[in-house]
Design an enzyme around this catalytic site. Structure first.
Site, PDB file in Angstrom:
ATOM      1  N   ARG A  30     112.521  21.907  38.164  1.00 43.09           N
ATOM      2  CA  ARG A  30     113.198  22.903  39.001  1.00 43.09           C
ATOM      3  C   ARG A  30     112.126  23.733  39.717  1.00 43.09           C
ATOM      4  O   ARG A  30     111.670  24.750  39.198  1.00 43.09           O
ATOM      5  CB  ARG A  30     114.096  23.796  38.145  1.00 43.09           C
ATOM      6  CG  ARG A  30     115.315  23.073  37.574  1.00 43.09           C
ATOM      7  CD  ARG A  30     115.941  23.879  36.447  1.00 43.09           C
ATOM      8  NE  ARG A  30     116.378  25.184  36.889  1.00 43.09           N
ATOM      9  CZ  ARG A  30     117.625  25.485  37.253  1.00 43.09           C
ATOM     10  NH1 ARG A  30     118.564  24.558  37.227  1.00 43.09           N
ATOM     11  NH2 ARG A  30     117.947  26.706  37.612  1.00 43.09           N
ATOM     12  N   ASP A  45     110.289  26.286  42.258  1.00 38.31           N
ATOM     13  CA  ASP A  45     110.643  27.619  42.738  1.00 38.31           C
ATOM     14  C   ASP A  45     110.666  27.664  44.267  1.00 38.31           C
ATOM     15  O   ASP A  45     110.255  26.721  44.945  1.00 38.31           O
ATOM     16  CB  ASP A  45     109.639  28.647  42.220  1.00 38.31           C
ATOM     17  CG  ASP A  45     109.669  28.770  40.710  1.00 38.31           C
ATOM     18  OD1 ASP A  45     110.772  28.714  40.144  1.00 38.31           O
ATOM     19  OD2 ASP A  45     108.586  28.919  40.106  1.00 38.31           O
ATOM     20  N   TYR A  79     101.561  18.849  38.230  1.00 37.23           N
ATOM     21  CA  TYR A  79     101.557  19.741  39.383  1.00 37.23           C
ATOM     22  C   TYR A  79     100.141  19.809  39.958  1.00 37.23           C
ATOM     23  O   TYR A  79      99.148  19.625  39.235  1.00 37.23           O
ATOM     24  CB  TYR A  79     102.001  21.156  39.000  1.00 37.23           C
ATOM     25  CG  TYR A  79     103.498  21.344  38.949  1.00 37.23           C
ATOM     26  CD1 TYR A  79     104.214  21.787  40.068  1.00 37.23           C
ATOM     27  CD2 TYR A  79     104.209  21.090  37.779  1.00 37.23           C
ATOM     28  CE1 TYR A  79     105.582  21.971  40.018  1.00 37.23           C
ATOM     29  CE2 TYR A  79     105.584  21.279  37.715  1.00 37.23           C
ATOM     30  CZ  TYR A  79     106.267  21.717  38.843  1.00 37.23           C
ATOM     31  OH  TYR A  79     107.629  21.902  38.792  1.00 37.23           O
ATOM     32  N   ARG A 120     101.726  28.915  38.669  1.00 39.54           N
ATOM     33  CA  ARG A 120     101.228  29.929  39.605  1.00 39.54           C
ATOM     34  C   ARG A 120     100.537  31.072  38.871  1.00 39.54           C
ATOM     35  O   ARG A 120      99.545  31.627  39.357  1.00 39.54           O
ATOM     36  CB  ARG A 120     102.386  30.437  40.468  1.00 39.54           C
ATOM     37  CG  ARG A 120     102.936  29.372  41.428  1.00 39.54           C
ATOM     38  CD  ARG A 120     104.221  29.818  42.085  1.00 39.54           C
ATOM     39  NE  ARG A 120     104.035  31.080  42.793  1.00 39.54           N
ATOM     40  CZ  ARG A 120     105.048  31.807  43.275  1.00 39.54           C
ATOM     41  NH1 ARG A 120     106.299  31.399  43.105  1.00 39.54           N
ATOM     42  NH2 ARG A 120     104.803  32.925  43.916  1.00 39.54           N
TER      43      ARG A 120
END
Length: 288
Positions: free
Chosen positions: A93, A95, A153, A241
């Site tokens: 999911r 952002d 990622y 992040r």
């Protein structure tokens, strides 16, 4: 009386014969079962540029402030293609503002369109910033989220004030001098299973904040391009992040690698650095 040379009364008996036949057929079918609509499970791999989207997950317009979500955009295209509502499950999911090169979704459909044909039909109904990489039939028990073992990622940093065209809108532009060695040393403390509460945005008290990181490192692709890649079993909200923002504190000398490790160990969001901007982050691979 006769009409056209045939007894006019004959037609009066035909409905009775039909009713009797229908009743007889119904009696023969008592206790029998009939197959319902055949459902297939499909797997799609898709990419998207998340710049204009309020994230992956469908949300109310009051929360998105009028911006679309990737999930709602994809489900609308699929429903138009197969002729019935579709609900998809995603491996990750992402952002608001986060991109994907290889997001994986699963869904069920009663459509008999071949998977490759469906890919072409759906693609024509999607905007330019969402595209299907692959489509295939999947096992009945395949679930894009629950079946996933690892997720990768990548965070991109351009150290030039003018990023190459391929990275426009997909990287953080940061020309500060950064110590790659210090950031790589700090990243090694992420490996293994830890409580990552220091890097999560809005943690919930009912869910564990422990995750397992299998790989985490910085790559200097060129003097102008740095990439941070991380692989984990799962992630917390804005976890990557938060990690990148804190590693940049190490890179610019605000922290030492040891201070980064201490912040991780404290399991407290107030102990870590800021979240890096969403623009540089992409979901790049799902392993099953």
């Amino acid at each position: 009386m006769r009409h056209g040379g045939k007894p006019a009364c004959r037609s009066n008996f035909e409905p009775r014969l039909v009713v009797r036949a229908s009743r007889a057929a119904a009696q023969r079918n008592v206790g029998r079962t009939f197959p319902s609509l055949i459902h297939r499970r499909l797997r799609l791999t898709l990419g998207y540029r998340g710049t204009r989207y309020a994230g992956w997950a469908t949300q109310s317009p009051s929360r998105t402030r009028g911006r679309p979500t990737v999930q709602a955009t994809l489900e609308a295209a699929l429903a138009s293609a197969v002729g019935h509502p579709v609900r998809v499950t995603a491996a990750g999911r992402t952002d608001a503002g986060v991109h994907a090169d290889a997001q994986v979704v699963s869904f069920e459909t009663s459509s008999r369109i071949a998977s490759d044909g469906l890919r072409r039909v759906v693609q024509r109904r999607l905007p330019e910033d969402v595209w299907i990489v692959d489509a295939a039939d999947a096992a009945a028990d395949f679930d894009a989220r629950r079946s996933a073992l690892r997720r990768w990622y990548r965070y991109a940093i351009c150290r030039d004030s003018s990023p190459p065209a391929v990275w426009q809108g997909r990287c953080l532009v940061d020309a500060r001098p950064l110590s790659l060695d210090a950031m790589r040393t700090a990243a090694r403390s992420l490996l293994g299973r830890h409580d990552f509460a220091s890097f999560v945005t809005r943690p919930t008290v009912t869910r564990s904040t422990e995750r397992s990181v299998l790989a985490a490192d910085w790559l200097e692709v060129s003097p102008a391009l740095l990439l941070f890649e991380i692989c984990a079993d799962a992630y917390l909200k804005k976890m990557v992040r938060g990690i990148v923002g804190s590693l940049l504190w190490v890179g610019d000398g605000h922290w030492t690698p040891e201070e980064f490790a201490t912040a991780l160990a404290r399991a407290d969001r107030r102990a870590a650095g800021p979240n890096a901007p969403a623009a540089g982050l992409s979901l790049v691979r799902i392993e099953y």
